[in-house]
Design a protein around this motif. Structure first.
Motif, short mmCIF file in Angstrom:
data_model
loop_
_atom_site.label_atom_id
_atom_site.label_comp_id
_atom_site.label_asym_id
_atom_site.label_seq_id
_atom_site.Cartn_x
_atom_site.Cartn_y
_atom_site.Cartn_z
N PRO A 118 0.79 -1.24 0.00
CA PRO A 118 0.00 0.00 0.00
C PRO A 118 0.82 1.29 0.00
CG PRO A 118 0.08 -0.90 2.20
CD PRO A 118 0.79 -1.89 1.32
N PHE A 119 2.11 1.20 0.32
CA PHE A 119 2.94 2.40 0.43
C PHE A 119 4.24 2.24 -0.36
CE2 PHE A 119 1.04 1.85 4.82
CZ PHE A 119 -0.05 2.65 4.57
N ARG A 120 4.79 3.38 -0.73
CA ARG A 120 6.11 3.40 -1.33
C ARG A 120 6.99 4.35 -0.52
NH1 ARG A 120 5.67 1.48 -6.99
NH2 ARG A 120 7.78 2.29 -7.34
N GLY A 121 8.25 4.47 -0.91
CA GLY A 121 9.17 5.35 -0.21
C GLY A 121 10.26 5.83 -1.14
N HIS A 122 11.02 6.81 -0.69
CA HIS A 122 12.13 7.35 -1.46
C HIS A 122 13.43 6.89 -0.80
CE1 HIS A 122 8.67 10.03 -1.99
NE2 HIS A 122 9.15 10.32 -3.19
N SER A 123 14.25 6.19 -1.54
CA SER A 123 15.48 5.64 -0.95
C SER A 123 16.35 6.74 -0.37
CB SER A 123 16.25 4.85 -2.01
OG SER A 123 16.55 5.65 -3.14
N GLY A 124 16.38 7.90 -1.02
CA GLY A 124 17.19 9.00 -0.51
C GLY A 124 16.71 9.48 0.84
N VAL A 125 15.40 9.58 1.01
CA VAL A 125 14.84 10.02 2.28
C VAL A 125 15.07 8.97 3.35
CG1 VAL A 125 12.71 10.63 3.49
CG2 VAL A 125 13.09 11.46 1.16
N LEU A 126 14.83 7.71 3.01
CA LEU A 126 15.00 6.63 3.97
C LEU A 126 16.44 6.56 4.49
CD1 LEU A 126 12.91 3.82 2.21
CD2 LEU A 126 12.19 5.33 4.07
N ALA A 134 19.73 2.90 5.64
CA ALA A 134 20.95 3.16 4.89
C ALA A 134 21.85 1.94 4.88
CB ALA A 134 21.68 4.37 5.48
N GLY A 135 21.97 1.28 6.03
CA GLY A 135 22.78 0.08 6.11
C GLY A 135 22.21 -1.05 5.28
N LEU A 136 20.89 -1.14 5.24
CA LEU A 136 20.25 -2.19 4.45
C LEU A 136 20.59 -2.02 2.97
CD1 LEU A 136 16.61 -3.44 4.82
CD2 LEU A 136 17.44 -2.74 2.59
N PHE A 137 20.52 -0.80 2.48
CA PHE A 137 20.81 -0.56 1.07
C PHE A 137 22.31 -0.72 0.77
CE2 PHE A 137 16.88 2.20 1.40
CZ PHE A 137 16.07 1.26 0.79
N ARG A 138 23.15 -0.30 1.70
CA ARG A 138 24.60 -0.43 1.48
C ARG A 138 25.03 -1.88 1.41
NH1 ARG A 138 25.20 3.79 5.36
NH2 ARG A 138 25.69 2.22 6.93
#
Length: 263
Positions: A118-126, A134-138
């Motif tokens: 139901p929701f999305r997000g912005h990777s830069g904001v997260l 940030a650690g999850l994406f890194r």
């Protein structure tokens, strides 16, 4: 109200009525001193998120907390915002609206255990607002490659919407007001959002929600001593202002703690 609390405390059963806190193997209860709870260190299988354990107690309601937030802001006074601050707030609100409306401009998809998105997000904001994300994406985990971030089991959509509101705006508003305080507390622990936890303890615990918050604080998972202490502090000021409905679903143990704090 004092008599009603005693009545709840005398009842047998409940979600964990009469149970003792879990003890470490080398620790035993000493007299009347409450046993220390241990923090669960079990690690879920790779690729799975730990469940948000909130217990079977009543919902920690936050509607009245929004009124307390407004009263606190009015009492402390709010300085006139500069043009730059107003622009940043407008930007944050616009990005949050994109996330909640599942705009294609938001590059991350949040997936609940039932498969709904139901929701999305912005990777830069997260990444900017939460070091855990940030650690999850890194780390180059599967979620980053797919653009899908899984929501922990046990967290409902209302609470996660409130979580995103705080993450994007840096404050709790109407969306946090309809969330379950227990789920927001677990999310604040998982993602180390200390500002959210501070709001929950300082404003989210009121006469209307003390029993539910205490019930949650007594769960063996994690360290909720900050919530427990605030509940006892609130109870110590008097139980006559507690509404009867707030005691529904509260265990004997939680009722006894509140009664001892009052006495």
């Amino acid at each position: 109200m004092k008599d009603e609390l005693r009545g709840v405390a005398r009842k047998e059963g409940g979600s964990h009525a009469g149970e003792k806190h879990r003890l470490s193997p080398d620790v035993e209860a000493d007299g009347d001193q409450p046993a220390k709870r241990t923090t669960s260190e079990e690690t879920p299988p790779a690729g799975e998120l730990p469940e948000a354990t909130v217990g079977k107690g009543p919902k920690w309601r936050l509607e009245a907390a929004m009124e307390r937030s407004e009263e606190r802001a009015a009492t402390q006074g709010v300085n006139a915002c500069s043009r730059e601050v107003k622009a940043l707030r407008k930007l944050a609100s616009s990005l949050l609206a994109q996330a909640l409306s599942r705009s294609d401009r938001a590059d991350i998809v949040f997936e609940f255990p039932d498969g709904s998105r139901p929701f999305r997000g912005h990777s830069g904001v997260l990444c900017a607002m939460c070091e855990e994300y940030a650690g999850l994406f890194r780390s180059g985990m599967l979620e980053e490659r797919e653009g899908v971030v899984r929501v922990p089991p046990g967290v409902g959509q209302d609470s996660f919407r409130g979580f995103l509101e705080f993450l994007y705006l840096g404050k709790c508003g109407e969306m946090c007001g309809v969330a379950d305080g227990r789920e927001l507390a677990v999310l604040s622990e998982m993602y180390k959002l200390f500002g959210l936890r501070e709001w929950l303890v300082g404003v989210g615990i009121g006469d209307d929600s003390v029993p539910a918050a205490m019930e949650f604080a007594l769960l063996p998972e994690g360290d909720r001593s900050d919530i427990e202490k605030m509940c006892e502090k609130r109870a110590g000021k008097g139980l006559e202002c507690f509404v009867e409905a707030s005691l529904a679903g509260v265990s004997a143990e939680a009722a006894e703690r509140l009664l001892r704090a009052y006495v």
